[in-house]
Write an enzyme that holds these catalytic residues in place. Sequence first.
Site, PDB file in Angstrom:
ATOM      1  CE1 TYR A 168      -6.407 -18.165 -51.892  1.00 42.10           C
ATOM      2  CE2 TYR A 168      -6.366 -15.877 -51.220  1.00 42.10           C
ATOM      3  CZ  TYR A 168      -5.801 -17.065 -51.185  1.00 42.10           C
ATOM      4  OH  TYR A 168      -5.077 -16.159 -52.365  1.00 42.10           O
ATOM      5  CG  HIS A 174      -5.042 -27.360 -56.351  1.00 37.84           C
ATOM      6  ND1 HIS A 174      -3.845 -27.490 -55.575  1.00 37.84           N
ATOM      7  CD2 HIS A 174      -4.742 -26.147 -56.528  1.00 37.84           C
ATOM      8  CE1 HIS A 174      -3.002 -27.162 -56.298  1.00 37.84           C
ATOM      9  NE2 HIS A 174      -3.793 -26.222 -56.637  1.00 37.84           N
ATOM     10  CB  VAL A 175      -5.232 -23.408 -51.556  1.00 39.74           C
ATOM     11  CG1 VAL A 175      -4.296 -21.333 -52.411  1.00 39.74           C
ATOM     12  CG2 VAL A 175      -4.832 -23.812 -50.570  1.00 39.74           C
ATOM     13  CG  HIS A 176      -9.527 -22.460 -55.458  1.00 38.42           C
ATOM     14  ND1 HIS A 176     -10.087 -23.845 -54.039  1.00 38.42           N
ATOM     15  CD2 HIS A 176     -11.218 -22.204 -55.148  1.00 38.42           C
ATOM     16  CE1 HIS A 176     -11.176 -24.023 -54.160  1.00 38.42           C
ATOM     17  NE2 HIS A 176     -11.880 -22.950 -53.990  1.00 38.42           N
ATOM     18  CG  LEU A 177      -7.444 -15.245 -54.876  1.00 40.85           C
ATOM     19  CD1 LEU A 177      -8.165 -14.373 -53.270  1.00 40.85           C
ATOM     20  CD2 LEU A 177      -6.081 -13.969 -55.795  1.00 40.85           C
TER      21      LEU A 177
END
EC number: 3.6.1.71
Length: 347
Positions: free
Chosen positions: A255, A263-266
């Site tokens: 990350y 928006h959290v994203h991997l």
Amino acid sequence: MIECWLVSKDGKHGRIRLPHAETVVIGRGPETQITDKKCSRHQVQLMADCNKGYVKVKQLGTNPTSIDGVDIGKEQKVDLKPGHTLHIVNNLYPYVIEFLEGATNPHAKRENENRSSSKRTQENSLNEGTGTSMKLMKKESNISPSSSSGKNSSCSTEEKYNAQEVKSQGHWSQGLKASMQDPTMQVFKDDKVVVIKDKYPKARYHWLVLPWQSIANLKVLRAEHLELVQHMHAVGQKIAKEHSDSKCAPFQLGYHAIPSMSHVHLHVISQDFDSPCLKNKKHWNSFTTDYFLESQAMIEMIKTHGKVNVKDGVSELLKTPLMCHICRKEQANMPQLKEHLKKHWPT
């Protein structure tokens, strides 16, 4: 015409208009109703870019101004995007920004704001009435950088999160939320996550694993999110494994400490970094320095501390000299770096 507004999350005063490309300085005073002596009268300088959908924030005061808990630093500048929170001083006095269609007069502007408030209320009611069951989507076979999912099923859990995001899909920094719903971008989805192709891949293979649940950034993650981030990691590993062979560069999962998109994203990204979209030092350092938090390390952080610790001043890592991530040799510029990388990962 799009207008930018600075909105107090405490609701202590009316919103403050930030004209496009004009400098606005705020701090202690009647406009913000901040009386804290630790806050300078000229604490922060703001300049909105209504075309690109962000506000450039510069800390002027001595005491720290922060965005999502990360200090900006005196005389330093950071971009504030919709969905992120600006604390004026010492992690106090929270503000967010909103971009709205401009109106021709103050009365019309108030009506615009009232309509926005009414719309949010209706959406909240819709969310509360939505069910939480969902069918598991079968992953489409033969995932590749240019492939896309051929199926798109509707399911109540996904719809619940979709409804929560409708109001924010119009700005570029919220672009992930729109891409999540685009069948041509999806390569896999289940009841917890969706995997999409990165719109501007920084390597031959580059995907993003996103939760349906709305999570703005890493600072929000807590112990209750552990199972979710573990699932995101497992999905990312599965996709990487399908493309791992003797000719392919290894993959890295992780990350960005301060993501450019809300928006959290991997990131699931191959280490060849062979892409025309990899253009500058900031791109490179965001994946090859400690600015890139490895997925497994972040999981351990949540297990141990119940949250993710983002170091102060982490943005400074984006300015460090270009250095090959394999042999650690410093490179003068991006063209030289890209040519050097061919020695490690021939096409």
